[in-house]
Scaffold this active site. Structure first.
Site, mmCIF file in Angstrom:
data_model
loop_
_atom_site.group_PDB
_atom_site.id
_atom_site.type_symbol
_atom_site.label_atom_id
_atom_site.label_comp_id
_atom_site.label_asym_id
_atom_site.label_seq_id
_atom_site.Cartn_x
_atom_site.Cartn_y
_atom_site.Cartn_z
ATOM 1 N N ARG A 39 2.098 -1.743 -4.542
ATOM 2 C CA ARG A 39 1.796 -1.424 -3.147
ATOM 3 C C ARG A 39 0.940 -0.151 -3.102
ATOM 4 O O ARG A 39 1.132 0.769 -3.905
ATOM 5 C CB ARG A 39 3.075 -1.214 -2.343
ATOM 6 C CG ARG A 39 2.791 -1.080 -0.855
ATOM 7 C CD ARG A 39 4.024 -0.740 -0.049
ATOM 8 N NE ARG A 39 3.663 -0.525 1.344
ATOM 9 C CZ ARG A 39 4.433 0.107 2.223
ATOM 10 N NH1 ARG A 39 5.611 0.595 1.851
ATOM 11 N NH2 ARG A 39 4.033 0.275 3.468
ATOM 12 N N HIS A 40 0.031 -0.104 -2.154
ATOM 13 C CA HIS A 40 -0.826 1.071 -1.992
ATOM 14 C C HIS A 40 -0.003 2.330 -1.700
ATOM 15 O O HIS A 40 1.166 2.255 -1.305
ATOM 16 C CB HIS A 40 -1.826 0.837 -0.854
ATOM 17 C CG HIS A 40 -1.164 0.648 0.493
ATOM 18 N ND1 HIS A 40 -0.693 1.699 1.248
ATOM 19 C CD2 HIS A 40 -0.882 -0.475 1.182
ATOM 20 C CE1 HIS A 40 -0.155 1.236 2.362
ATOM 21 N NE2 HIS A 40 -0.244 -0.089 2.345
ATOM 22 N N GLY A 41 -0.636 3.482 -1.849
ATOM 23 C CA GLY A 41 0.019 4.752 -1.531
ATOM 24 C C GLY A 41 0.231 4.937 -0.035
ATOM 25 O O GLY A 41 -0.295 4.191 0.798
ATOM 26 N N TRP A 69 -0.239 6.321 8.901
ATOM 27 C CA TRP A 69 0.326 5.293 9.771
ATOM 28 C C TRP A 69 1.627 4.736 9.214
ATOM 29 O O TRP A 69 2.463 4.258 9.973
ATOM 30 C CB TRP A 69 -0.695 4.191 10.011
ATOM 31 C CG TRP A 69 -1.728 4.577 11.036
ATOM 32 C CD1 TRP A 69 -2.076 5.854 11.399
ATOM 33 C CD2 TRP A 69 -2.520 3.705 11.830
ATOM 34 N NE1 TRP A 69 -3.047 5.822 12.346
ATOM 35 C CE2 TRP A 69 -3.357 4.509 12.636
ATOM 36 C CE3 TRP A 69 -2.637 2.329 11.914
ATOM 37 C CZ2 TRP A 69 -4.261 3.969 13.531
ATOM 38 C CZ3 TRP A 69 -3.551 1.790 12.805
ATOM 39 C CH2 TRP A 69 -4.344 2.599 13.614
ATOM 40 N N GLN A 98 -0.667 -1.645 10.613
ATOM 41 C CA GLN A 98 -2.001 -1.389 10.087
ATOM 42 C C GLN A 98 -2.817 -2.671 9.934
ATOM 43 O O GLN A 98 -3.981 -2.722 10.287
ATOM 44 C CB GLN A 98 -1.898 -0.680 8.722
ATOM 45 C CG GLN A 98 -1.247 0.686 8.835
ATOM 46 C CD GLN A 98 -1.117 1.365 7.492
ATOM 47 O OE1 GLN A 98 -1.867 2.267 7.169
ATOM 48 N NE2 GLN A 98 -0.142 0.931 6.708
ATOM 49 N N GLY A 99 -2.204 -3.698 9.369
ATOM 50 C CA GLY A 99 -2.908 -4.955 9.192
ATOM 51 C C GLY A 99 -4.204 -4.777 8.435
ATOM 52 O O GLY A 99 -4.243 -4.186 7.360
ATOM 53 N N ARG A 103 -7.019 1.805 1.785
ATOM 54 C CA ARG A 103 -5.783 2.384 1.248
ATOM 55 C C ARG A 103 -5.420 1.790 -0.107
ATOM 56 O O ARG A 103 -4.832 2.469 -0.955
ATOM 57 C CB ARG A 103 -4.645 2.235 2.246
ATOM 58 C CG ARG A 103 -4.328 0.809 2.705
ATOM 59 C CD ARG A 103 -3.408 0.870 3.913
ATOM 60 N NE ARG A 103 -2.959 -0.428 4.406
ATOM 61 C CZ ARG A 103 -3.616 -1.157 5.307
ATOM 62 N NH1 ARG A 103 -4.782 -0.738 5.773
ATOM 63 N NH2 ARG A 103 -3.112 -2.298 5.736
ATOM 64 N N GLU A 149 -3.412 -7.052 3.394
ATOM 65 C CA GLU A 149 -2.166 -7.153 4.155
ATOM 66 C C GLU A 149 -2.309 -8.268 5.187
ATOM 67 O O GLU A 149 -3.425 -8.716 5.500
ATOM 68 C CB GLU A 149 -1.872 -5.806 4.832
ATOM 69 C CG GLU A 149 -0.596 -5.748 5.661
ATOM 70 C CD GLU A 149 0.658 -6.030 4.841
ATOM 71 O OE1 GLU A 149 0.883 -7.233 4.530
ATOM 72 O OE2 GLU A 149 1.412 -5.087 4.538
ATOM 73 N N GLY A 186 2.579 -4.298 1.185
ATOM 74 C CA GLY A 186 3.981 -4.692 1.209
ATOM 75 C C GLY A 186 4.208 -6.140 1.575
ATOM 76 O O GLY A 186 5.033 -6.836 0.968
#
Length: 209
Positions: free
Chosen positions: A8-10, A14, A21-22, A60, A84, A149
């Site tokens: 998963r990104h950092g 947000w 975020q989408g 991200r 995402e 996620g």
């Protein structure tokens, strides 16, 4: 055989504010940048060979993957297939705002969170289909996938053949590692974030002598 490392990104601002975020191109926060470098440091010490490094094309994820590319000496390839879930008109809203503005969607999603599309966006089933297309396109080998996620939860649902809403119960921390073997669909690790625990210890007051 394919060994898939889903990362998963950092953290983003947000994430902290708990806003959807989408597909919006939100950058990493300062804390998220630190997480990405801790992840890269950890994998640089693993001495495992990796055959490919792929990332969602959202900022991200790219910013999380770039330190990995630098330390591992791998070319970074980006793809919208690892994005995402598209949350449509929910982008930028908090959970409370979404509940107020789109109550019918919230009710439907509680009943069937897998198949209910976000207003103007995707369902988790839609996300899973594009993820499956990408995974099938990968050659044999050990691959790093920097993603989101929702994507990781979808991968776990498919790998474990989970019924109902069990996939929603996984906690996927920022820069955590989830490992899956394909086509065996064997799950080797879920949400491994040991590199962040080391970082937290180093930053704690108790470590200052």
């Amino acid at each position: 055989m394919k060994e898939i490392w889903l990362i998963r990104h950092g953290e983003t601002e947000w994430n902290v504010k708990k806003r959807f975020q989408g597909h919006l191109d939100v950058p990493l926060s300062p804390a998220g940048i630190g997480q990405a470098f801790r992840l890269a440091q950890r994998l640089s010490r693993s001495q495992l060979p990796f055959d490919g490094l792929f990332s969602s094309d959202l900022r991200r994820a790219r910013e999380t993957a770039e330190p990995l590319a630098a330390v591992l000496g791998l070319p970074l390839k980006t793809t919208p297939l690892l994005r995402e879930i598209d949350v449509g008109v929910l982008a930028g809203l908090s959970r409370e705002e979404a509940e107020t503005q789109y109550p019918e969607f919230i009710r439907a999603a509680r009943e069937d969170p897998w198949h209910t599309p976000r207003p103007g966006g995707e369902s988790m089933a839609d996300l899973a289909r594009r993820l499956e297309v990408f995974l099938e396109s990968l050659p044999a080998g050990r691959h790093l996938l920097v993603t989101h996620g929702g994507v990781i939860r979808a991968a776990l649902k498919m790998a474990l053949d989970l019924e109902g809403n069990a996939w929603r119960r996984f906690h996927i921390p920022n820069t955590s590692i989830t490992r899956i073997l394909l086509p065996e669909r064997e799950v080797l690790a879920v949400s491994d974030s040991a590199h962040l625990e080391t970082w937290a210890d180093w930053l704690s007051d108790e470590s200052i002598k």
